[in-house]
Design an enzyme around this catalytic site. Structure first.
Site, mmCIF file in Angstrom:
data_model
loop_
_atom_site.group_PDB
_atom_site.id
_atom_site.type_symbol
_atom_site.label_atom_id
_atom_site.label_comp_id
_atom_site.label_asym_id
_atom_site.label_seq_id
_atom_site.Cartn_x
_atom_site.Cartn_y
_atom_site.Cartn_z
ATOM 1 N N ASN A 48 -10.254 9.817 -3.737
ATOM 2 C CA ASN A 48 -10.037 9.636 -2.297
ATOM 3 C C ASN A 48 -9.606 10.943 -1.630
ATOM 4 O OD1 ASN A 48 -10.566 6.872 -2.525
ATOM 5 N ND2 ASN A 48 -8.467 6.481 -3.170
ATOM 6 N N HIS A 136 -7.291 -5.110 2.063
ATOM 7 C CA HIS A 136 -6.873 -4.611 0.752
ATOM 8 C C HIS A 136 -5.843 -5.525 0.087
ATOM 9 C CE1 HIS A 136 -4.745 -1.664 -1.927
ATOM 10 N NE2 HIS A 136 -5.992 -1.336 -2.174
ATOM 11 N N GLU A 181 -8.153 -3.470 8.396
ATOM 12 C CA GLU A 181 -8.243 -2.038 8.097
ATOM 13 C C GLU A 181 -9.143 -1.433 9.158
ATOM 14 O OE1 GLU A 181 -9.455 -1.475 3.902
ATOM 15 O OE2 GLU A 181 -8.227 -3.216 3.467
ATOM 16 N N SER A 185 -11.952 -0.313 2.549
ATOM 17 C CA SER A 185 -11.902 0.526 1.354
ATOM 18 C C SER A 185 -13.092 0.365 0.432
ATOM 19 C CB SER A 185 -10.612 0.269 0.579
ATOM 20 O OG SER A 185 -10.506 -1.097 0.235
ATOM 21 N N ASP A 211 -4.511 -0.867 9.223
ATOM 22 C CA ASP A 211 -4.312 0.028 8.078
ATOM 23 C C ASP A 211 -5.397 1.096 8.117
ATOM 24 O OD1 ASP A 211 -4.299 1.288 5.623
ATOM 25 O OD2 ASP A 211 -3.920 -0.527 4.468
ATOM 26 N N HIS A 214 -7.960 4.802 4.824
ATOM 27 C CA HIS A 214 -9.182 5.569 4.531
ATOM 28 C C HIS A 214 -9.709 6.325 5.748
ATOM 29 C CE1 HIS A 214 -9.388 3.873 0.531
ATOM 30 N NE2 HIS A 214 -8.944 2.757 1.096
ATOM 31 N N LYS A 245 -4.582 9.960 0.178
ATOM 32 C CA LYS A 245 -6.041 10.076 0.200
ATOM 33 C C LYS A 245 -6.412 11.398 0.884
ATOM 34 C CE LYS A 245 -6.102 5.035 0.159
ATOM 35 N NZ LYS A 245 -5.680 4.886 -1.200
HETATM 36 N N1 PMP Z 1 -4.291 0.312 2.027
HETATM 37 C C1 PMP Z 1 -5.554 0.486 1.633
HETATM 38 C C2 PMP Z 1 -6.650 0.090 2.562
HETATM 39 C C3 PMP Z 1 -5.832 1.055 0.385
HETATM 40 O O1 PMP Z 1 -7.094 1.228 -0.007
HETATM 41 C C4 PMP Z 1 -4.754 1.418 -0.458
HETATM 42 C C5 PMP Z 1 -4.932 2.047 -1.830
HETATM 43 N N2 PMP Z 1 -6.120 2.391 -2.256
HETATM 44 C C6 PMP Z 1 -3.468 1.189 -0.014
HETATM 45 C C7 PMP Z 1 -3.260 0.643 1.226
HETATM 46 C C8 PMP Z 1 -2.298 1.515 -0.883
HETATM 47 O O2 PMP Z 1 -1.894 2.812 -0.654
HETATM 48 P P1 PMP Z 1 -1.083 3.604 -1.772
HETATM 49 O O3 PMP Z 1 -2.095 4.059 -2.759
HETATM 50 O O4 PMP Z 1 -0.415 4.707 -1.031
HETATM 51 O O5 PMP Z 1 -0.110 2.625 -2.369
#
Ligand code: PMP
Length: 384
Positions: A48, A136, A181, A185, A211, A214, A245
């Site tokens: 990422n 997610h 989101e 993701s 969120d 990404h 990321k």
């Molecule tokens: N939100 C999304 C959309 C994610 O894809 C991820 C992890 N891939 C997270 C939150 C979690 O973030 P972190 O890796 O900082 O725990």
């Protein structure tokens, strides 16, 4: 012992379905990963590190020059409410609030903490959470922890269905929280933030939680994410993102009102009951965040690569709704996906099969996760 036998049976069943996971043994060399067993060196198409910053040794060198043994603080030794609140945390939060133009910002140890902590802190029995079907796992866990709040999952990106649900339920609940989101993701497609904001504005008891894990660093004129691009930062009540990321660090943030921030500091369990991130890690995040605005070339490049790969995949019959640097190649059955990933690895491209439960049954995929450190030629040479 029965316990171990039962666990083993479940593992065997996962194996039989092609869904058994194990930790890959890897060595890293900038844009490449090397599997120690066979010494195979592969271009990393699964990280990422969207802006290529994690692979940028010059940037790290520049940061290291700012450190001394006195300022290199590898641990906070405490939670932030006790003695773990080093000044660099305040600096990062001030910087985020200033850049986003919000009253406040709050930094967390990771996105998983943010998403499992914010909703349970603010939701109660009179709250209805309306969450996109594909949010997610961390958000799903946050929703679970929000009981007794009720939750309805709406069809992925189906804003028309969401509008009907809000209309039907807004008078029955004290508060509704829409959860999505901005860049999803596993599919790399985007939510229609403008339409969500327009919906929320029609009601005085609807809140919006977005969120941008990404999208932070990748979208927006100064890299703040899709909400910046869509000019709707001020309309989002909980605008979250992660630092692990595009910004090549660790941690997460929410930008919000001062009241929400104060409330979370008092009520959010994954914020209160954990040792704060190491100050050196927060200092690195701040160092990167200060440079994000100037990285439009990297943003443009990685998004162009995404477009290029989508065009190639479409020509091979792989349709996707991606509109970002995340481009899925949906194979379907898990066993076939594992074989495709292995074949790509043999050709020197490190891709991984993404399988249930991460994605819905029957939609196992290779998730190409592009970075600005890749070239057009490299993307063109991925065997599809
Ligand atoms: N939100 C999304 C959309 C994610 O894809 C991820 C992890 N891939 C997270 C939150 C979690 O973030 P972190 O890796 O900082 O725990």
């Amino acid at each position: 012992m029965n316990f171990l036998r039962e666990l083993q049976q479940e593992l065997d069943a996962l194996h039989a379905r092609g869904n058994l996971r194990h930790l890959p043994r890897l060595e890293h060399d900038g844009r490449y990963v090397i599997t120690p067993g066979n010494g195979r060196r592969m271009l990393n198409l699964s990280s990422n590190d969207y802006l290529g910053l994690a692979a940028d040794t010059d940037l790290r060198r520049e940061f290291l020059e700012t450190l001394t043994p006195e300022t290199f603080l590898p641990t906070s030794s405490s939670s932030r409410l006790l003695t773990g609140n080093f000044r660099v945390y305040d600096e990062l939060e001030d910087e985020l609030a200033r850049r986003f133009g919000t009253e406040a910002a709050l930094v967390f140890n990771c996105g998983y903490h943010a998403n499992t902590g914010i909703l349970p802190a603010v939701a109660d029995a009179q709250t209805l959470i309306l969450a996109d079907k594909l949010v997610h796992a961390s958000l799903i866990d946050g929703i679970r922890l929000s009981a007794p709040a009720r939750c309805i999952r709406y069809r992925h990106n189906d804003t028309a269905q969401l509008e009907r649900l809000v209309d039907e339920h807004s008078s029955r609940y004290h508060r509704l929280i829409i959860v999505t989101e901005s860049v999803f993701s596993m599919d790399g497609d985007r939510a229609d933030l403008r339409r969500l904001v327009a919906l929320k504005r029609r009601y005085d008891n609807v809140l919006l939680y977005v969120d941008e894990a990404h999208a932070f660093g990748v979208f927006g004129p100064t890299g703040l994410g899709c909400a910046e691009e869509e000019a709707c930062i001020a309309d989002i009540d909980f605008l979250c993102g992660t630092f692990g990321k595009a910004s090549a660090s660790a941690g997460a943030y929410v930008v919000c009102s001062r009241t929400v921030r104060d409330y979370l500091v008092n009520r959010m369990r994954p914020f209160i009951f954990t040792t704060a991130l190491p100050p050196v890690s927060v200092a690195w995040t701040l160092f990167v965040v200060r440079r994000l605005a100037a990285m439009n070339d990297r943003r443009r490049h990685v998004l162009r690569l995404g477009e290029r790969l989508r065009t190639r995949l479409a020509a091979h019959g792989y349709a996707s709704s991606s509109a970002s640097q995340i481009v899925p190649m949906i194979v379907g059955p898990s066993a076939d996906t594992v074989m495709r990933a292995e074949a790509l690895q043999r050709h020197g491209f490190y891709t991984l099969p993404v399988r249930p439960p991460t994605v819905p049954e029957g939609t196992s995929r290779i998730r190409f996760s592009l970075t600005a450190a890749l070239t057009e030629d490299e993307v063109d040479s991925i065997p599809l």
